[in-house]
Motif scaffolding. Structure first.
Motif, mmCIF file in Angstrom:
data_model
loop_
_atom_site.group_PDB
_atom_site.id
_atom_site.type_symbol
_atom_site.label_atom_id
_atom_site.label_comp_id
_atom_site.label_asym_id
_atom_site.label_seq_id
_atom_site.Cartn_x
_atom_site.Cartn_y
_atom_site.Cartn_z
ATOM 1 N N ALA A 40 0.847 -1.184 0.000
ATOM 2 C CA ALA A 40 0.000 0.000 0.000
ATOM 3 C C ALA A 40 0.888 1.241 0.000
ATOM 4 O O ALA A 40 2.052 1.184 0.413
ATOM 5 N N PRO A 41 0.358 2.382 -0.432
ATOM 6 C CA PRO A 41 1.149 3.614 -0.459
ATOM 7 C C PRO A 41 1.731 3.951 0.902
ATOM 8 O O PRO A 41 1.021 3.953 1.912
ATOM 9 N N ARG A 45 6.091 -3.687 1.679
ATOM 10 C CA ARG A 45 5.441 -4.828 1.049
ATOM 11 C C ARG A 45 5.180 -5.900 2.109
ATOM 12 O O ARG A 45 6.063 -6.196 2.929
ATOM 13 N N GLU A 46 3.981 -6.466 2.099
ATOM 14 C CA GLU A 46 3.625 -7.460 3.104
ATOM 15 C C GLU A 46 3.106 -8.736 2.462
ATOM 16 O O GLU A 46 2.518 -8.720 1.377
ATOM 17 N N PHE A 47 3.307 -9.827 3.157
ATOM 18 C CA PHE A 47 2.858 -11.134 2.712
ATOM 19 C C PHE A 47 1.343 -11.223 2.794
ATOM 20 O O PHE A 47 0.723 -10.779 3.763
ATOM 21 N N VAL A 48 0.749 -11.820 1.760
ATOM 22 C CA VAL A 48 -0.701 -12.021 1.735
ATOM 23 C C VAL A 48 -1.035 -13.509 1.857
ATOM 24 O O VAL A 48 -1.799 -13.914 2.725
ATOM 25 N N ALA A 49 -0.467 -14.313 0.969
ATOM 26 C CA ALA A 49 -0.812 -15.740 0.969
ATOM 27 C C ALA A 49 0.154 -16.511 0.089
ATOM 28 O O ALA A 49 0.884 -15.927 -0.721
ATOM 29 N N LYS A 87 -12.072 -4.765 1.596
ATOM 30 C CA LYS A 87 -12.131 -3.617 2.485
ATOM 31 C C LYS A 87 -11.194 -2.532 1.962
ATOM 32 O O LYS A 87 -10.265 -2.818 1.209
ATOM 33 N N PRO A 88 -11.382 -1.291 2.395
ATOM 34 C CA PRO A 88 -10.474 -0.224 1.948
ATOM 35 C C PRO A 88 -9.013 -0.530 2.262
ATOM 36 O O PRO A 88 -8.125 -0.150 1.482
ATOM 37 N N ASP A 89 -8.764 -1.229 3.367
ATOM 38 C CA ASP A 89 -7.387 -1.571 3.732
ATOM 39 C C ASP A 89 -6.754 -2.570 2.769
ATOM 40 O O ASP A 89 -5.546 -2.813 2.834
ATOM 41 N N ASP A 90 -7.558 -3.165 1.916
ATOM 42 C CA ASP A 90 -7.006 -4.092 0.917
ATOM 43 C C ASP A 90 -6.453 -3.352 -0.298
ATOM 44 O O ASP A 90 -5.839 -3.970 -1.176
ATOM 45 N N THR A 91 -6.665 -2.054 -0.347
ATOM 46 C CA THR A 91 -6.141 -1.258 -1.455
ATOM 47 C C THR A 91 -4.620 -1.293 -1.457
ATOM 48 O O THR A 91 -3.973 -0.950 -0.471
ATOM 49 N N ALA A 92 -4.051 -1.743 -2.576
ATOM 50 C CA ALA A 92 -2.597 -1.901 -2.673
ATOM 51 C C ALA A 92 -2.248 -2.389 -4.073
ATOM 52 O O ALA A 92 -3.131 -2.764 -4.848
ATOM 53 N N VAL A 93 -0.969 -2.374 -4.343
ATOM 54 C CA VAL A 93 -0.465 -3.064 -5.528
ATOM 55 C C VAL A 93 -0.131 -4.490 -5.103
ATOM 56 O O VAL A 93 0.585 -4.701 -4.120
ATOM 57 N N TYR A 94 -0.662 -5.444 -5.819
ATOM 58 C CA TYR A 94 -0.472 -6.848 -5.491
ATOM 59 C C TYR A 94 0.565 -7.466 -6.421
ATOM 60 O O TYR A 94 0.524 -7.246 -7.643
ATOM 61 N N TYR A 95 1.455 -8.249 -5.816
ATOM 62 C CA TYR A 95 2.536 -8.883 -6.559
ATOM 63 C C TYR A 95 2.512 -10.390 -6.336
ATOM 64 O O TYR A 95 2.258 -10.856 -5.220
ATOM 65 N N CYS A 96 2.832 -11.137 -7.361
ATOM 66 C CA CYS A 96 3.046 -12.563 -7.179
ATOM 67 C C CYS A 96 4.552 -12.845 -7.191
ATOM 68 O O CYS A 96 5.345 -12.045 -7.702
ATOM 69 N N ASN A 97 4.892 -13.972 -6.612
ATOM 70 C CA ASN A 97 6.306 -14.311 -6.437
ATOM 71 C C ASN A 97 6.459 -15.822 -6.425
ATOM 72 O O ASN A 97 5.583 -16.531 -5.929
ATOM 73 N N LEU A 98 7.558 -16.312 -6.918
ATOM 74 C CA LEU A 98 7.885 -17.740 -6.822
ATOM 75 C C LEU A 98 8.884 -17.931 -5.703
ATOM 76 O O LEU A 98 9.952 -17.310 -5.707
ATOM 77 N N GLN A 115 4.817 -8.075 -12.225
ATOM 78 C CA GLN A 115 4.940 -6.625 -12.422
ATOM 79 C C GLN A 115 4.042 -5.829 -11.475
ATOM 80 O O GLN A 115 4.195 -4.621 -11.337
ATOM 81 N N GLY A 116 3.119 -6.519 -10.820
ATOM 82 C CA GLY A 116 2.213 -5.842 -9.908
ATOM 83 C C GLY A 116 0.917 -5.457 -10.591
ATOM 84 O O GLY A 116 0.895 -5.102 -11.771
ATOM 85 N N THR A 117 -0.164 -5.534 -9.835
ATOM 86 C CA THR A 117 -1.468 -5.114 -10.345
ATOM 87 C C THR A 117 -2.196 -4.347 -9.253
ATOM 88 O O THR A 117 -2.209 -4.771 -8.090
ATOM 89 N N GLN A 118 -2.772 -3.224 -9.614
ATOM 90 C CA GLN A 118 -3.395 -2.329 -8.625
ATOM 91 C C GLN A 118 -4.803 -2.809 -8.281
ATOM 92 O O GLN A 118 -5.620 -3.076 -9.177
ATOM 93 N N VAL A 119 -5.044 -2.898 -6.983
ATOM 94 C CA VAL A 119 -6.387 -3.170 -6.482
ATOM 95 C C VAL A 119 -6.800 -1.967 -5.646
ATOM 96 O O VAL A 119 -6.116 -1.587 -4.693
ATOM 97 N N THR A 120 -7.918 -1.375 -6.001
ATOM 98 C CA THR A 120 -8.427 -0.222 -5.272
ATOM 99 C C THR A 120 -9.839 -0.524 -4.817
ATOM 100 O O THR A 120 -10.707 -0.848 -5.635
ATOM 101 N N VAL A 121 -10.037 -0.427 -3.513
ATOM 102 C CA VAL A 121 -11.352 -0.681 -2.934
ATOM 103 C C VAL A 121 -11.945 0.667 -2.545
ATOM 104 O O VAL A 121 -11.401 1.381 -1.704
ATOM 105 N N SER A 122 -13.049 1.001 -3.152
ATOM 106 C CA SER A 122 -13.668 2.306 -2.920
ATOM 107 C C SER A 122 -14.682 2.227 -1.797
ATOM 108 O O SER A 122 -15.495 1.309 -1.736
ATOM 109 N N SER A 123 -14.622 3.203 -0.911
ATOM 110 C CA SER A 123 -15.552 3.230 0.227
ATOM 111 C C SER A 123 -16.708 4.183 -0.044
ATOM 112 O O SER A 123 -16.723 4.904 -1.023
#
Length: 123
Positions: A40-41, A45-49, A87-98, A115-123
């Motif tokens: 997130a801005p 970078r944090e681990f998701v799954a 949720k709004p807190d899920d707004t971030a650029v998401y990256y995959c990794n091996l 390369q990352g993909t933007q996810v924006t959750v609008s409130s």
């Protein structure tokens, strides 16, 4: 050369759902797992799954646990991350990794990132 190509990001309302995909190419990845991270801005970078290609090994962060579903199409060498009840807190650029799933349950990121993909959750 390994390539990870992501897609599926976008703008969704609070409570909505989104499915991200990550397609790998370049070599055999059967001994590695796909990991998902987000940034997130202004934050690190944090681990998701993470999920193995067989589906036997999965792990997710507490912040998304119960709201995500991971799957794969091994013939297409593609991993999917479905996110629900966004949720709004899920707004971030998401990256995959091996990377590698360690015996203590930790995911060790590898050197290859999407390369990352933007996810924006609008409130």
């Amino acid at each position: 050369q390994v390539h990870l190509v992501e897609s599926g990001g976008g703008l969704v309302p609070v409570g909505g759902s989104l499915t991200l995909s990550c397609t790998a190419s370049g070599r055999n990845f059967i001994n590695q797992q796909m990991g998902w991270f987000r940034q997130a801005p202004g934050k690190e970078r944090e681990f998701v799954a993470t999920r193995s290609w067989s589906g036997r090994t999965t792990e997710s962060a507490d912040s998304v646990s119960g709201r995500i579903t991971m799957s794969s199409d091994n013939a297409k060498v593609t991993m999917y991350l479905q996110m629900n009840n966004l949720k709004p807190d899920d707004t971030a650029v998401y990256y995959c990794n091996l990377g590698i799933y360690l015996v203590d349950g930790q995911y060790l990121p590898g050197e290859y990132w999407g390369q990352g993909t933007q996810v924006t959750v609008s409130s």
